[in-house]
Structures are given as C-alpha cells and as structure tokens.
Design a protein around this motif. Structure first.
Motif, PDB file in Angstrom:
ATOM      1  N   VAL A   6       0.779  -1.082  -0.019  1.00 37.68           N
ATOM      2  CA  VAL A   6       0.048  -0.125  -0.165  1.00 37.68           C
ATOM      3  C   VAL A   6       0.856   1.264   0.183  1.00 37.68           C
ATOM      4  O   VAL A   6       0.647   2.184  -0.871  1.00 37.68           O
ATOM      5  N   ASN A   7       2.012   1.303   0.885  1.00 40.13           N
ATOM      6  CA  ASN A   7       2.750   2.529   0.971  1.00 40.13           C
ATOM      7  C   ASN A   7       3.618   2.495  -0.356  1.00 40.13           C
ATOM      8  O   ASN A   7       3.785   3.738  -0.796  1.00 40.13           O
ATOM      9  N   LYS A   8       3.981   1.436  -0.750  1.00 40.44           N
ATOM     10  CA  LYS A   8       4.927   1.566  -2.228  1.00 40.44           C
ATOM     11  C   LYS A   8       3.974   2.006  -3.345  1.00 40.44           C
ATOM     12  O   LYS A   8       4.440   3.106  -4.048  1.00 40.44           O
ATOM     13  N   SER A   9       2.880   1.542  -3.347  1.00 41.45           N
ATOM     14  CA  SER A   9       1.721   2.061  -4.373  1.00 41.45           C
ATOM     15  C   SER A   9       1.835   3.693  -4.368  1.00 41.45           C
ATOM     16  O   SER A   9       1.742   4.452  -5.487  1.00 41.45           O
ATOM     17  N   THR A  11      -2.676   9.698  -1.962  1.00 36.21           N
ATOM     18  CA  THR A  11      -3.613   8.683  -1.018  1.00 36.21           C
ATOM     19  C   THR A  11      -5.164   8.878  -1.640  1.00 36.21           C
ATOM     20  O   THR A  11      -5.636   7.605  -1.501  1.00 36.21           O
ATOM     21  N   ILE A  12      -5.638   9.994  -2.323  1.00 41.61           N
ATOM     22  CA  ILE A  12      -6.718   9.943  -2.654  1.00 41.61           C
ATOM     23  C   ILE A  12      -7.032   8.853  -3.990  1.00 41.61           C
ATOM     24  O   ILE A  12      -7.983   8.460  -3.913  1.00 41.61           O
ATOM     25  N   MET A  13      -6.137   9.143  -4.744  1.00 41.63           N
ATOM     26  CA  MET A  13      -6.190   8.164  -5.874  1.00 41.63           C
ATOM     27  C   MET A  13      -6.115   6.832  -5.543  1.00 41.63           C
ATOM     28  O   MET A  13      -6.924   5.847  -6.048  1.00 41.63           O
ATOM     29  N   PHE A  14      -5.219   6.445  -4.562  1.00 43.76           N
ATOM     30  CA  PHE A  14      -5.114   4.869  -4.162  1.00 43.76           C
ATOM     31  C   PHE A  14      -6.492   4.573  -3.531  1.00 43.76           C
ATOM     32  O   PHE A  14      -6.958   3.554  -3.749  1.00 43.76           O
ATOM     33  N   ALA A  15      -6.962   5.409  -2.708  1.00 37.66           N
ATOM     34  CA  ALA A  15      -8.151   5.058  -1.972  1.00 37.66           C
ATOM     35  C   ALA A  15      -9.592   4.955  -3.058  1.00 37.66           C
ATOM     36  O   ALA A  15     -10.140   3.968  -2.967  1.00 37.66           O
ATOM     37  N   MET A  16      -9.532   5.957  -4.139  1.00 44.80           N
ATOM     38  CA  MET A  16     -10.713   5.844  -4.992  1.00 44.80           C
ATOM     39  C   MET A  16     -10.503   4.557  -5.691  1.00 44.80           C
ATOM     40  O   MET A  16     -11.536   3.738  -5.769  1.00 44.80           O
TER      41      MET A  16
END
Length: 195
Positions: A126-129, A157-162
C-alpha cells in the motif's frame, strides 16, 4: 532452478490464485492438492506448513500486481500518461490484473487483526503504491507538466483510496459503472493540475 525449486514455484503459482480468490483461511490443503495434483506429503516437502505457503502465495500475488502496474506505466514517458496508465490497470475489477482480484484488498481485509505478518506485507505494498503515484507527480512537477503547488502526497492517497474503493464496489455489486466514474473523475483531477 533444480527440480525441487521448480516444483516449489509451481505450487506457489498454482495456489496463489486460489488463496487470492477463496481466502487464506478458506483454502484447505486439499484444495492445493487438487490444483497442483500433488499429495499432501509432497506439499509438506516444499512448505513446512500452510502458513509458509500462504506467505509465499501472498508475495507472489502482490508481486504479480506490482509487475502489471510497472509494465503499464513504463510504456509511457509523460507523467500524465503514466498516471492514466496506472488508473487503467484497475479499470475493470471484474477482469482483474491478478487472478482472484486485488491482492491488497483481499489479503488486507482478511489479515486485519488476524495475521500481522500478512497485514505487514499488504501495508508495505500500500505504501509503495502511494509512493509510486507520488513519485510520478513529483516528476511531472519537476518537468513543468504539473502545477508546482499540487500536493502530491495528498493526491496519491486520494487516488489509491478511490481505486481500491472502486474495486470493492465493483466486486460487491458485480458492476463496473462506479469504477468507470472513478476512472473519469481521477483523470479530470489530474488534467486540472496540468500547467
């Protein structure tokens, strides 16, 4: 690779999609025996217990996802195109880039409060992404492609979470219409940051 290493790799490759789709707890050694066509004794020659095999399968699944994302973004030079390519890797969760679905979501949800080792592996990816997304944005800012004041950490963070949320919605509803909306929204957000 010698024969033993090839067999071990085959077991990982054959069992990884099963663990990713069915879950770590729900996948029995008999399921692994079915897909690999090996006896329980043969499996235990290569993996001392199911937990060791699970860890190897989680690593394999997450490595496959990383490779697909990196391959997609490496087709482009322009940071905007790289971000779009990253988004497009996840555009159809019903036909996921890794057999069984997103391993971060699948293993992360199952491991939460149950398996700190697996949860740690998922947290690392998750952190690497998010860092990868952030790095692409920083590259774009440095090249004068994106606005200098774009908060790359916030957007990553927004992009990953979406994207992960879209995967969850699509998998539970068996429809990709919401992921299509997320895809378009993220691309508009990125285009709004162009110089």
């Amino acid at each position: 690779m010698n024969k033993g290493e090839r067999t071990r790799q085959m077991i990982i490759e054959q069992s990884a999609p099963l663990f990713n789709k069915k879950g770590m707890a729900a996948t029995a050694m008999s399921d692994i025996m079915d897909v690999t066509k090996l006896s329980k004794g043969s499996l235990y020659v290569h993996f001392e217990n199911k937990d060791v095999l699970v860890e190897a399968a989680v690593d394999y699944n997450m490595d496959q996802l990383q490779r697909k994302v990196i391959a997609a973004i490496n087709k482009f030079q322009d940071p905007k195109d790289k971000l779009f390519a990253y988004i497009d890797v996840f555009k159809n969760p019903l036909n996921p880039p890794v057999a069984g679905g997103c391993p971060m979501l699948n293993f992360g949800m199952e491991a939460d409060d149950q398996n700190p080792v697996i949860l740690g592996k998922v947290a690392e990816l998750v952190n690497k992404s998010q860092f990868l997304i952030s790095e692409i944005i920083v590259e774009g800012i440095e090249k004068g492609i994106f606005k200098a004041d774009w908060d790359h950490k916030e957007f990553s963070t927004i992009m990953f979470a979406m994207l992960e949320g879209g995967v969850f919605i699509s998998n539970t509803t068996k429809k990709i219409d919401k992921m299509s909306m997320i895809n378009k929204s993220l691309k508009k957000m990125i285009e709004a940051q162009l110089c």
